[in-house]
Design a protein around this motif. Structure first.
Motif, PDB file in Angstrom:
ATOM      1  N   UNK A 325     -53.671 -90.082 -53.588  1.00  0.00           N
ATOM      2  CA  UNK A 325     -52.346 -89.659 -53.099  1.00  0.00           C
ATOM      3  C   UNK A 325     -51.396 -90.862 -53.018  1.00  0.00           C
ATOM      4  N   UNK A 326     -51.898 -91.956 -52.459  1.00  0.00           N
ATOM      5  CA  UNK A 326     -51.054 -93.155 -52.335  1.00  0.00           C
ATOM      6  C   UNK A 326     -50.733 -93.711 -53.719  1.00  0.00           C
ATOM      7  N   UNK A 327     -51.723 -93.658 -54.616  1.00  0.00           N
ATOM      8  CA  UNK A 327     -51.511 -94.179 -55.966  1.00  0.00           C
ATOM      9  C   UNK A 327     -50.445 -93.351 -56.706  1.00  0.00           C
ATOM     10  N   UNK A 328     -50.565 -92.030 -56.587  1.00  0.00           N
ATOM     11  CA  UNK A 328     -49.608 -91.155 -57.283  1.00  0.00           C
ATOM     12  C   UNK A 328     -48.198 -91.358 -56.717  1.00  0.00           C
ATOM     13  N   UNK A 329     -48.094 -91.651 -55.426  1.00  0.00           N
ATOM     14  CA  UNK A 329     -46.763 -91.887 -54.849  1.00  0.00           C
ATOM     15  C   UNK A 329     -46.109 -93.130 -55.462  1.00  0.00           C
ATOM     16  N   UNK A 330     -46.923 -94.119 -55.851  1.00  0.00           N
ATOM     17  CA  UNK A 330     -46.321 -95.301 -56.498  1.00  0.00           C
ATOM     18  C   UNK A 330     -45.778 -94.915 -57.879  1.00  0.00           C
ATOM     19  N   UNK A 349     -43.558 -82.803 -47.085  1.00  0.00           N
ATOM     20  CA  UNK A 349     -43.463 -83.264 -45.705  1.00  0.00           C
ATOM     21  C   UNK A 349     -44.357 -82.388 -44.820  1.00  0.00           C
ATOM     22  N   UNK A 350     -45.642 -82.596 -44.919  1.00  0.00           N
ATOM     23  CA  UNK A 350     -46.609 -81.802 -44.149  1.00  0.00           C
ATOM     24  C   UNK A 350     -47.952 -82.518 -44.170  1.00  0.00           C
ATOM     25  N   UNK A 351     -48.883 -82.069 -43.382  1.00  0.00           N
ATOM     26  CA  UNK A 351     -50.245 -82.617 -43.411  1.00  0.00           C
ATOM     27  C   UNK A 351     -50.884 -82.307 -44.755  1.00  0.00           C
ATOM     28  N   UNK A 352     -51.783 -83.138 -45.206  1.00  0.00           N
ATOM     29  CA  UNK A 352     -52.454 -82.895 -46.481  1.00  0.00           C
ATOM     30  C   UNK A 352     -51.859 -83.770 -47.565  1.00  0.00           C
ATOM     31  N   UNK A 353     -52.646 -83.970 -48.620  1.00  0.00           N
ATOM     32  CA  UNK A 353     -52.229 -84.908 -49.671  1.00  0.00           C
ATOM     33  C   UNK A 353     -51.441 -84.183 -50.762  1.00  0.00           C
ATOM     34  N   UNK A 364     -38.219 -94.807 -70.364  1.00  0.00           N
ATOM     35  CA  UNK A 364     -38.553 -95.636 -71.533  1.00  0.00           C
ATOM     36  C   UNK A 364     -40.063 -95.619 -71.776  1.00  0.00           C
ATOM     37  N   UNK A 365     -40.479 -95.828 -73.025  1.00  0.00           N
ATOM     38  CA  UNK A 365     -41.921 -95.820 -73.344  1.00  0.00           C
ATOM     39  C   UNK A 365     -42.695 -96.867 -72.556  1.00  0.00           C
ATOM     40  N   UNK A 366     -42.004 -97.931 -72.133  1.00  0.00           N
ATOM     41  CA  UNK A 366     -42.697 -99.023 -71.433  1.00  0.00           C
ATOM     42  C   UNK A 366     -43.002 -98.658 -69.991  1.00  0.00           C
ATOM     43  N   UNK A 367     -42.448 -97.552 -69.498  1.00  0.00           N
ATOM     44  CA  UNK A 367     -42.644 -97.194 -68.095  1.00  0.00           C
ATOM     45  C   UNK A 367     -44.132 -96.991 -67.801  1.00  0.00           C
ATOM     46  N   UNK A 368     -44.526 -97.369 -66.590  1.00  0.00           N
ATOM     47  CA  UNK A 368     -45.929 -97.256 -66.185  1.00  0.00           C
ATOM     48  C   UNK A 368     -46.416 -95.807 -66.288  1.00  0.00           C
ATOM     49  N   UNK A 369     -45.530 -94.868 -66.023  1.00  0.00           N
ATOM     50  CA  UNK A 369     -45.910 -93.451 -66.060  1.00  0.00           C
ATOM     51  C   UNK A 369     -46.243 -92.994 -67.484  1.00  0.00           C
ATOM     52  N   UNK A 370     -45.714 -93.691 -68.472  1.00  0.00           N
ATOM     53  CA  UNK A 370     -46.026 -93.354 -69.871  1.00  0.00           C
ATOM     54  C   UNK A 370     -47.259 -94.136 -70.332  1.00  0.00           C
ATOM     55  N   UNK A 371     -47.397 -95.335 -69.861  1.00  0.00           N
ATOM     56  CA  UNK A 371     -48.470 -96.222 -70.334  1.00  0.00           C
ATOM     57  C   UNK A 371     -49.821 -95.951 -69.671  1.00  0.00           C
ATOM     58  N   UNK A 372     -49.792 -95.556 -68.384  1.00  0.00           N
ATOM     59  CA  UNK A 372     -51.044 -95.455 -67.621  1.00  0.00           C
ATOM     60  C   UNK A 372     -51.400 -94.002 -67.309  1.00  0.00           C
ATOM     61  N   UNK A 373     -52.638 -93.826 -66.854  1.00  0.00           N
ATOM     62  CA  UNK A 373     -53.084 -92.481 -66.471  1.00  0.00           C
ATOM     63  C   UNK A 373     -52.649 -92.194 -65.035  1.00  0.00           C
ATOM     64  N   UNK A 374     -51.732 -91.209 -64.849  1.00  0.00           N
ATOM     65  CA  UNK A 374     -51.230 -90.933 -63.496  1.00  0.00           C
ATOM     66  C   UNK A 374     -52.236 -90.135 -62.674  1.00  0.00           C
ATOM     67  N   UNK A 375     -52.997 -89.252 -63.297  1.00  0.00           N
ATOM     68  CA  UNK A 375     -53.988 -88.413 -62.605  1.00  0.00           C
ATOM     69  C   UNK A 375     -53.377 -87.742 -61.381  1.00  0.00           C
ATOM     70  N   UNK A 376     -52.216 -87.129 -61.606  1.00  0.00           N
ATOM     71  CA  UNK A 376     -51.491 -86.448 -60.534  1.00  0.00           C
ATOM     72  C   UNK A 376     -50.455 -85.530 -61.170  1.00  0.00           C
ATOM     73  N   UNK A 377     -49.743 -84.732 -60.328  1.00  0.00           N
ATOM     74  CA  UNK A 377     -48.857 -83.690 -60.871  1.00  0.00           C
ATOM     75  C   UNK A 377     -47.465 -84.206 -61.277  1.00  0.00           C
TER      76      UNK A 377
END
Ligand code: NAD
Length: 469
Positions: A325-330, A349-353, A364-377
């Motif tokens: 959860x913390x990783x996906x928030x980054x 804004x509630x309990x739970x991840x 841009x293609x260089x963005x971390x969200x394009x380059x890395x595995x987000x494993x989140x929604x």
């Protein structure tokens, strides 16, 4: 809190752990159960039990082992509802998806229960006969992640046992409960030592993968940990199956009807809150349909019902654990900085991840969200001008797990799919894994195959007997 009568399985006995770990319900952040945690001595006992059980188990007829696996499948089937509910409680996915995971788990077990490893005659003439047998390896260590705890366990257990190996299983520390319930069934049905289950706090994997009495490691998890497993296994040259991370591209050709494919693409990206190795993690759309696709995906994502997986109607549950959860928030932070949010963009804004299903454009293609595995929604939507460019960008990744092509013209789609450097490419469908179809990651997404006859033979050593007549 659930009953906390969970036990480890060592040498046929359900035993307490040397310590305990708290298992958290990701939808509520409340304590779900207290699970046993093994120490190094219990790990050694589990490996010793599996080693001692190997000669007798490997000597049984394959059809006898198949019949025992069928009994195991029947026993799981009886507890289908209980297992499904427990998957949702510990993993977070909506109950309907948990039921789907159980159906697939039982299906795999039944498929391998019927499978065979026939002796192959490689050559025969009047002077010689050369045959190949596929013999078991010994003790197999199975190490699992937390996204599909039952399915990814069974894809190792069913073929390994049918082939005649014995096992030590290690579920992920945040989702041990379903595996511990499964080991209660094993205790009743399998001879002592054939399956042993230990639980750790991410601290026993190294000891397991370097142990001289382990013949093979079947691992599903991140590429970073997979590399450690490979290193650890090198000491005794263990056999390995590594099913690792992915950053799958979905390419949409410009002849699609956007409204028809958008819901399927969204499901491919958001299923299990994006915590699927084969999820669509980057979407490439032709410039002529880019705005329409972003808008449609944004509309659909905003309408998704995100809630506790046990609530009827929930379409997406929480992330499985706080660290993820913390990783996906980054990633959300990066997406806001580098691109434009079309839908979602925040944690709920509630309990739970919980993270809102998020669509991002103009990254841009260089963005971390394009380059890395987000494993989140979070799905980045990327614009392309030519199909050649989309293919090149899809292939520009250290990963090579899966991918999808969405198109109306199937010949064109096949041509594009053939140029994607991954182990699996789907056309106009997604995540269609079938028990008899092999699945293997390329590049840094894996080593070896699971599923199908190929997956079964990975738990064996080919042995040639070459005799003169
Ligand atoms: P992870 O690598 O952190 O952990 C996986 C397992 O490895 C856990 O049981 C963990 O306790 C264990 N482990 C930790 N350190 C170890 C070590 N040094 N040696 C041996 N084992 C160790 O992965 P995760 O975060 O649980 O799972 C998410 C990852 O799994 C994602 O990258 C996802 O893509 C991948 N995955 C791949 C597939 C596939 O089939 N290719 C399927 C599902 C998930």
């Amino acid at each position: 809190m659930e009953d906390d009568d969970y036990k480890l399985l060592i040498n046929g006995k359900l035993v307490r752990g040397a310590a305990t770990i708290d298992v958290i319900n990701p939808a509520t952040e409340e304590l779900l159960a207290i699970a046993p945690r093994s120490d190094r001595d219990q790990l050694e006992e589990a490996i010793a039990a599996a080693k001692a059980a190997f000669p007798a188990w490997s000597a049984t007829l394959i059809r006898t082992r198949g019949a025992i696996l069928k009994r195991l499948a029947d026993a799981i089937e009886v507890k289908h509802a209980e297992f499904s509910r427990l998957i949702t409680l510990e993993q977070g996915k909506p109950l309907l998806r948990a039921i789907g995971e159980m159906n697939a788990t039982i299906g795999l077990l039944r498929y391998f229960a019927e499978a065979d490893l026939p002796m192959k005659v490689l050559k025969e003439d009047d002077k010689q006969k050369i045959v190949q047998r596929n013999v078991p390896l010994g003790v197999v260590a199975a190490i699992m992640p937390w996204n599909n705890p039952m399915l990814l366990m069974m894809i190792k257990v069913a073929p390994a046992l049918l082939a005649g190996n014995t096992m030590v299983l290690k579920p992920a520390p945040t989702t041990p409960l379903t595996t511990l319930r499964f080991c209660e069934l094993c205790a009743n049905i399998l001879p002592p030592g054939v399956v042993n289950v230990i639980v750790d706090q991410n601290d026993l994997g190294g000891a397991l993968t370097t142990h001289p009495d382990i013949a093979k490691v079947a691992f599903t998890g991140s590429t970073a940990t997979g590399k450690k497993v490979m290193e650890g296994a090198s000491g005794t040259l263990k056999r390995l199956t590594l099913e690792l991370g992915g950053n799958d591209a979905a390419i949409v050709l410009d002849d699609v009807d956007v409204k028809t494919v958008a819901p399927k693409i969204l499901a491919a990206a958001m299923g299990n809150s994006g915590q699927v190795c084969l999820a669509a993690k980057r979407l490439y759309v032709h410039t002529s349909q880019y705005d329409e696709m972003c808008e449609e995906l944004g509309r659909l994502a905003t309408a998704m019902i995100v809630d506790d997986g046990l609530k009827q109607g929930t379409e997406m549950g929480p992330l499985q654990n706080r660290a993820q959860y913390e990783k996906v928030k980054t990633f959300l932070g990066d997406a806001k900085r580098d691109g434009k949010i079309v839908a979602g963009g925040d944690a709920l804004d509630r309990k739970g991840y919980f993270i809102a299903p998020t669509i991002v454009r103009d990254l841009p293609d260089e963005s971390r969200l394009v380059q890395e595995e987000q494993f989140g929604p979070i799905l980045p939507v990327l614009r392309y001008e030519t199909v050649e460019d989309a293919i090149a960008r899809a292939n520009d990744s250290e990963y090579g797990l899966g991918g999808t092509v969405w198109a109306s013209n199937l010949d064109r789609a096949f041509e594009v799919a053939s140029q994607i450097h991954t182990g699996t490419v789907w056309i106009n469908k997604h995540l269609d894994l079938q028990a008899d179809i092999p699945f293997a990651g390329s590049k840094q997404s894996g080593v070896g195959a699971e599923f199908g006859q190929e997956g079964l033979e990975q738990f064996t050593q080919p042995m040639v007997i070459n005799m003169a007549k």
